[in-house]
Write a protein that holds these residues in place. Structure first.
Motif, PDB file in Angstrom:
ATOM      1  N   GLY A  59      36.840  79.863  31.477  1.00 12.94           N
ATOM      2  CA  GLY A  59      35.513  79.328  31.176  1.00 12.94           C
ATOM      3  C   GLY A  59      34.897  78.551  32.324  1.00 12.94           C
ATOM      4  O   GLY A  59      34.093  77.648  32.126  1.00 12.94           O
ATOM      5  N   MET A  60      35.253  78.926  33.532  1.00 15.14           N
ATOM      6  CA  MET A  60      34.761  78.240  34.732  1.00 15.14           C
ATOM      7  C   MET A  60      33.818  79.137  35.527  1.00 15.14           C
ATOM      8  O   MET A  60      33.693  79.000  36.736  1.00 15.14           O
ATOM      9  N   ASP A  61      33.149  80.053  34.852  1.00 18.31           N
ATOM     10  CA  ASP A  61      32.322  81.045  35.534  1.00 18.31           C
ATOM     11  C   ASP A  61      30.831  80.728  35.490  1.00 18.31           C
ATOM     12  O   ASP A  61      29.995  81.615  35.506  1.00 18.31           O
ATOM     13  N   SER A  62      30.510  79.434  35.466  1.00 19.66           N
ATOM     14  CA  SER A  62      29.103  79.019  35.533  1.00 19.66           C
ATOM     15  C   SER A  62      28.976  77.872  36.532  1.00 19.66           C
ATOM     16  O   SER A  62      29.959  77.177  36.818  1.00 19.66           O
ATOM     17  N   LEU A  63      27.771  77.708  37.026  1.00 23.19           N
ATOM     18  CA  LEU A  63      27.508  76.627  37.977  1.00 23.19           C
ATOM     19  C   LEU A  63      27.854  75.278  37.364  1.00 23.19           C
ATOM     20  O   LEU A  63      28.477  74.431  38.011  1.00 23.19           O
ATOM     21  N   GLU A  64      27.494  75.095  36.096  1.00 23.44           N
ATOM     22  CA  GLU A  64      27.747  73.821  35.414  1.00 23.44           C
ATOM     23  C   GLU A  64      29.242  73.539  35.289  1.00 23.44           C
ATOM     24  O   GLU A  64      29.689  72.420  35.518  1.00 23.44           O
ATOM     25  N   ALA A  65      30.029  74.568  34.941  1.00 28.28           N
ATOM     26  CA  ALA A  65      31.467  74.389  34.756  1.00 28.28           C
ATOM     27  C   ALA A  65      32.164  74.060  36.076  1.00 28.28           C
ATOM     28  O   ALA A  65      32.994  73.144  36.131  1.00 28.28           O
ATOM     29  N   VAL A  66      31.826  74.797  37.121  1.00 26.17           N
ATOM     30  CA  VAL A  66      32.454  74.541  38.427  1.00 26.17           C
ATOM     31  C   VAL A  66      32.040  73.162  38.936  1.00 26.17           C
ATOM     32  O   VAL A  66      32.874  72.386  39.411  1.00 26.17           O
ATOM     33  N   ALA A  67      30.768  72.831  38.803  1.00 26.05           N
ATOM     34  CA  ALA A  67      30.295  71.515  39.245  1.00 26.05           C
ATOM     35  C   ALA A  67      30.990  70.398  38.470  1.00 26.05           C
ATOM     36  O   ALA A  67      31.344  69.360  39.055  1.00 26.05           O
ATOM     37  N   ALA A  68      31.227  70.601  37.187  1.00 30.06           N
ATOM     38  CA  ALA A  68      31.890  69.569  36.373  1.00 30.06           C
ATOM     39  C   ALA A  68      33.316  69.324  36.833  1.00 30.06           C
ATOM     40  O   ALA A  68      33.755  68.174  36.933  1.00 30.06           O
ATOM     41  N   ILE A  69      34.048  70.385  37.143  1.00 31.50           N
ATOM     42  CA  ILE A  69      35.434  70.185  37.574  1.00 31.50           C
ATOM     43  C   ILE A  69      35.492  69.602  38.988  1.00 31.50           C
ATOM     44  O   ILE A  69      36.368  68.803  39.295  1.00 31.50           O
ATOM     45  N   VAL A  70      34.544  69.974  39.836  1.00 30.03           N
ATOM     46  CA  VAL A  70      34.486  69.369  41.180  1.00 30.03           C
ATOM     47  C   VAL A  70      34.151  67.885  41.034  1.00 30.03           C
ATOM     48  O   VAL A  70      34.752  67.033  41.702  1.00 30.03           O
ATOM     49  N   THR A  71      33.240  67.567  40.155  1.00 32.60           N
ATOM     50  CA  THR A  71      32.822  66.181  39.951  1.00 32.60           C
ATOM     51  C   THR A  71      33.945  65.333  39.373  1.00 32.60           C
ATOM     52  O   THR A  71      34.268  64.264  39.909  1.00 32.60           O
ATOM     53  N   ASN A  72      34.554  65.792  38.290  1.00 30.69           N
ATOM     54  CA  ASN A  72      35.490  64.976  37.521  1.00 30.69           C
ATOM     55  C   ASN A  72      36.958  65.291  37.741  1.00 30.69           C
ATOM     56  O   ASN A  72      37.819  64.519  37.313  1.00 30.69           O
ATOM     57  N   GLY A  73      37.243  66.421  38.363  1.00 31.27           N
ATOM     58  CA  GLY A  73      38.630  66.821  38.552  1.00 31.27           C
ATOM     59  C   GLY A  73      39.279  67.200  37.232  1.00 31.27           C
ATOM     60  O   GLY A  73      38.676  67.082  36.163  1.00 31.27           O
ATOM     61  N   LYS A  74      40.530  67.650  37.309  1.00 32.12           N
ATOM     62  CA  LYS A  74      41.295  67.997  36.105  1.00 32.12           C
ATOM     63  C   LYS A  74      42.721  68.296  36.536  1.00 32.12           C
ATOM     64  O   LYS A  74      42.938  69.045  37.485  1.00 32.12           O
TER      65      LYS A  74
END
Length: 111
Positions: A65-80
Motif C-alpha cells: 500500500g505504498m504506491d501513492s505519493l501520499e503513502a511514500v511521503a508519509a513513510i519518508v516523513t514519519n519513518g516506520k
C-alpha cells in the motif's frame, strides 16, 4: 474603455495562471539528489539492504500500500520500523520531491 481594461485583466490572469508553475509542483531531479544522499545507502537501485521484501520496486510498493505519493511521503516523513523519519531533516517539498522520484523510478523498474 472599460471592456478593454477587463479584457486585459482577464488575459493577464490567464497568462499568469498558465505560465507559472505551482509552488507545490514536484521536482524529481531534486528528488533524485535527495535520494542519493539520504536513501541510496539502504535503497540502492530500489532495493532494501535491511529487509529484502520491503524494497521500492513497483510490485512491493503496491503489495504494501505504498504506491501513492501520499503513502511514500508519509513513510519518508514519519519513518516506520527500521526506516528513519526525515521530517526533521527534509522540508515538506523535499519529501514530496523524493517521494515522486521513488514512484517514477518504480514505474521505470529502477533503470
Amino acid at each position: 474603455m472599460r471592456h478593454l481594461i477587463k479584457l486585459v485583466l482577464i488575459t493577464l490572469l490567464f497568462l499568469i495562471s498558465t505560465l507559472t508553475s505551482p509552488a507545490s509542483a514536484v521536482d524529481t531531479a531534486n528528488g533524485e539528489q535527495i535520494f542519493s544522499v539520504h536513501c541510496a545507502g539502504c535503497h540502492i537501485n530500489g532495493s532494501n539492504i535491511i529487509r529484502r521484501g520491503k524494497n521500492l520496486q513497483k510490485k512491493a510498493l503496491k503489495k504494501y500500500g505504498m504506491d501513492s505519493l501520499e503513502a511514500v511521503a508519509a513513510i519518508v516523513t514519519n519513518g516506520k520500523n527500521n526506516m528513519s523519519a526525515y521530517k526533521d531533516r527534509l522540508s515538506e517539498q523535499e519529501i514530496q520531491n523524493v517521494a515522486a522520484y521513488v514512484l517514477e523510478q518504480a514505474e521505470k523498474g529502477w533503470r
